[in-house]
Design a protein around this motif. Structure first.
Motif, short mmCIF file in Angstrom:
data_model
loop_
_atom_site.label_atom_id
_atom_site.label_comp_id
_atom_site.label_asym_id
_atom_site.label_seq_id
_atom_site.Cartn_x
_atom_site.Cartn_y
_atom_site.Cartn_z
N PRO A 53 0.79 -1.23 0.00
CA PRO A 53 0.00 0.00 0.00
C PRO A 53 0.83 1.29 0.00
CG PRO A 53 -0.39 -1.28 2.02
CD PRO A 53 0.52 -2.07 1.15
N THR A 54 1.98 1.28 0.64
CA THR A 54 2.83 2.48 0.63
C THR A 54 3.35 2.75 -0.77
OG1 THR A 54 3.48 2.11 2.93
CG2 THR A 54 4.90 3.55 1.62
N ARG A 55 3.75 1.70 -1.46
CA ARG A 55 4.26 1.90 -2.83
C ARG A 55 3.14 2.35 -3.76
NH1 ARG A 55 7.96 -2.25 -1.07
NH2 ARG A 55 6.68 -3.97 -1.82
N ARG A 56 1.93 1.83 -3.57
CA ARG A 56 0.81 2.31 -4.39
C ARG A 56 0.55 3.79 -4.11
NH1 ARG A 56 -1.58 -2.62 -2.74
NH2 ARG A 56 -3.04 -1.48 -1.41
N ALA A 57 0.65 4.19 -2.85
CA ALA A 57 0.46 5.60 -2.50
C ALA A 57 1.54 6.47 -3.14
CB ALA A 57 0.46 5.77 -0.98
N ILE A 58 2.77 5.98 -3.16
CA ILE A 58 3.86 6.71 -3.81
C ILE A 58 3.57 6.88 -5.30
CG2 ILE A 58 6.30 6.58 -4.50
CD1 ILE A 58 6.83 5.27 -1.72
N GLY B 70 12.57 13.58 -0.68
CA GLY B 70 12.16 14.29 0.52
C GLY B 70 10.71 14.71 0.47
N ALA B 71 10.26 15.19 -0.68
CA ALA B 71 8.86 15.60 -0.84
C ALA B 71 7.93 14.40 -0.73
CB ALA B 71 8.66 16.32 -2.17
N ILE B 72 8.37 13.28 -1.27
CA ILE B 72 7.57 12.05 -1.17
C ILE B 72 7.51 11.60 0.28
CG2 ILE B 72 7.44 9.61 -1.81
CD1 ILE B 72 8.77 10.49 -4.53
N ALA B 73 8.66 11.57 0.94
CA ALA B 73 8.75 11.10 2.32
C ALA B 73 7.92 11.96 3.26
CB ALA B 73 10.20 11.06 2.78
N ALA B 74 7.76 13.25 2.96
CA ALA B 74 6.98 14.15 3.81
C ALA B 74 5.51 13.76 3.89
CB ALA B 74 7.11 15.58 3.29
N ASN B 75 5.05 12.92 2.96
CA ASN B 75 3.66 12.48 2.94
C ASN B 75 3.40 11.23 3.78
OD1 ASN B 75 2.07 14.15 0.78
ND2 ASN B 75 4.13 13.83 -0.03
N PHE B 76 4.44 10.70 4.42
CA PHE B 76 4.31 9.44 5.16
C PHE B 76 4.83 9.59 6.58
CE2 PHE B 76 4.61 8.45 0.68
CZ PHE B 76 3.52 7.60 0.50
N ASP B 77 4.28 8.80 7.47
CA ASP B 77 4.70 8.81 8.88
C ASP B 77 5.77 7.76 9.16
OD1 ASP B 77 2.93 10.84 9.55
OD2 ASP B 77 1.30 9.44 9.98
N THR B 78 6.54 7.41 8.14
CA THR B 78 7.61 6.43 8.32
C THR B 78 8.96 7.13 8.16
OG1 THR B 78 7.51 5.86 5.98
CG2 THR B 78 6.20 4.50 7.46
N ALA B 79 10.00 6.44 8.55
CA ALA B 79 11.35 7.01 8.43
C ALA B 79 11.71 7.18 6.96
CB ALA B 79 12.35 6.09 9.12
N HIS C 130 11.34 1.88 -0.54
CA HIS C 130 10.19 1.75 -1.44
C HIS C 130 10.50 2.36 -2.80
CE1 HIS C 130 7.43 0.03 1.43
NE2 HIS C 130 7.53 1.06 2.26
N LEU C 131 11.14 3.52 -2.81
CA LEU C 131 11.51 4.18 -4.07
C LEU C 131 12.49 3.33 -4.86
CD1 LEU C 131 11.84 7.85 -2.83
CD2 LEU C 131 10.05 6.93 -4.32
N GLN C 132 13.42 2.70 -4.16
CA GLN C 132 14.39 1.82 -4.82
C GLN C 132 13.68 0.66 -5.51
OE1 GLN C 132 17.16 -0.04 -2.13
NE2 GLN C 132 18.18 -1.17 -3.75
N ILE C 133 12.75 0.04 -4.81
CA ILE C 133 12.02 -1.09 -5.39
C ILE C 133 11.21 -0.64 -6.60
CG2 ILE C 133 10.13 -2.73 -4.95
CD1 ILE C 133 11.25 -2.90 -2.03
N LEU C 134 10.52 0.49 -6.49
CA LEU C 134 9.72 0.98 -7.62
C LEU C 134 10.60 1.36 -8.81
CD1 LEU C 134 7.16 3.13 -5.61
CD2 LEU C 134 6.67 1.03 -6.89
N THR C 135 11.79 1.87 -8.53
CA THR C 135 12.72 2.22 -9.60
C THR C 135 13.28 0.96 -10.26
OG1 THR C 135 13.30 4.27 -8.47
CG2 THR C 135 14.82 3.50 -10.15
N GLU C 136 13.64 -0.03 -9.46
CA GLU C 136 14.18 -1.27 -10.02
C GLU C 136 13.13 -2.02 -10.84
OE1 GLU C 136 16.00 -3.47 -6.85
OE2 GLU C 136 17.56 -1.97 -6.58
N CYS C 137 11.86 -1.85 -10.50
CA CYS C 137 10.77 -2.45 -11.28
C CYS C 137 10.42 -1.61 -12.50
CB CYS C 137 9.52 -2.59 -10.42
SG CYS C 137 9.64 -3.82 -9.16
N GLU C 138 11.07 -0.47 -12.63
CA GLU C 138 10.86 0.47 -13.72
C GLU C 138 9.48 1.13 -13.70
OE1 GLU C 138 11.82 -1.65 -17.29
OE2 GLU C 138 13.95 -1.73 -16.79
N LEU C 139 8.82 1.11 -12.53
CA LEU C 139 7.57 1.84 -12.40
C LEU C 139 7.84 3.34 -12.21
CD1 LEU C 139 5.66 -0.67 -10.14
CD2 LEU C 139 5.10 -0.07 -12.51
N LEU C 140 9.00 3.65 -11.66
CA LEU C 140 9.46 5.03 -11.52
C LEU C 140 10.79 5.18 -12.22
CD1 LEU C 140 8.86 5.86 -7.72
CD2 LEU C 140 7.39 6.42 -9.66
#
Length: 107
Positions: free
Chosen positions: A14-19, A31-40, A47-57
């Motif tokens: 769900p976090t990756r879908r939100a991203i 940083g702008a993406i991280a500001a939308n979440f209550d996680t470190a 999450h960004l690394q996984i989405l980038t490696e999957c070529e979704l981002l």
């Protein structure tokens, strides 16, 4: 080692879908993406690394900031894969609707 780089495992989170939803409207820095979440921030970075490696981002370096963009071609691949299932379920719901409309309760 690419253990979790499957597109469908990536979008199952769900976090990756939100991203993806955030970045769909505009490119954003980590940083702008991280500001939308209550996680470190490192968690969001993973999450960004996984989405980038999957070529979704995709990433674009702009000065010292890395901006993330949605890759519409990869999203289309996902949509194209799901389309036959969507058509199958539409057909099933249409058949169910016909049955329900023709149903006449006994008095």
């Amino acid at each position: 080692m690419n253990l979790r780089r499957d597109v469908f495992q990536a979008i199952a989170d769900p976090t990756r879908r939100a991203i993806l939803l955030l970045v769909a409207t505009q490119s954003m820095s980590a940083g702008a993406i991280a500001a939308n979440f209550d996680t470190a921030r490192p968690t969001v970075s993973k999450h960004l690394q996984i989405l980038t490696e999957c070529e979704l981002l995709s990433q674009e370096l702009n000065g010292r900031e890395v901006y993330y963009h949605l890759n519409p071609n990869k999203m289309k691949e996902v949509s194209d894969f799901l389309e036959p299932f969507r058509a199958l379920w539409d057909d099933r719901f249409n058949k169910l609707e016909k049955v329900m409309k023709s149903y006449k309760p006994k008095k």
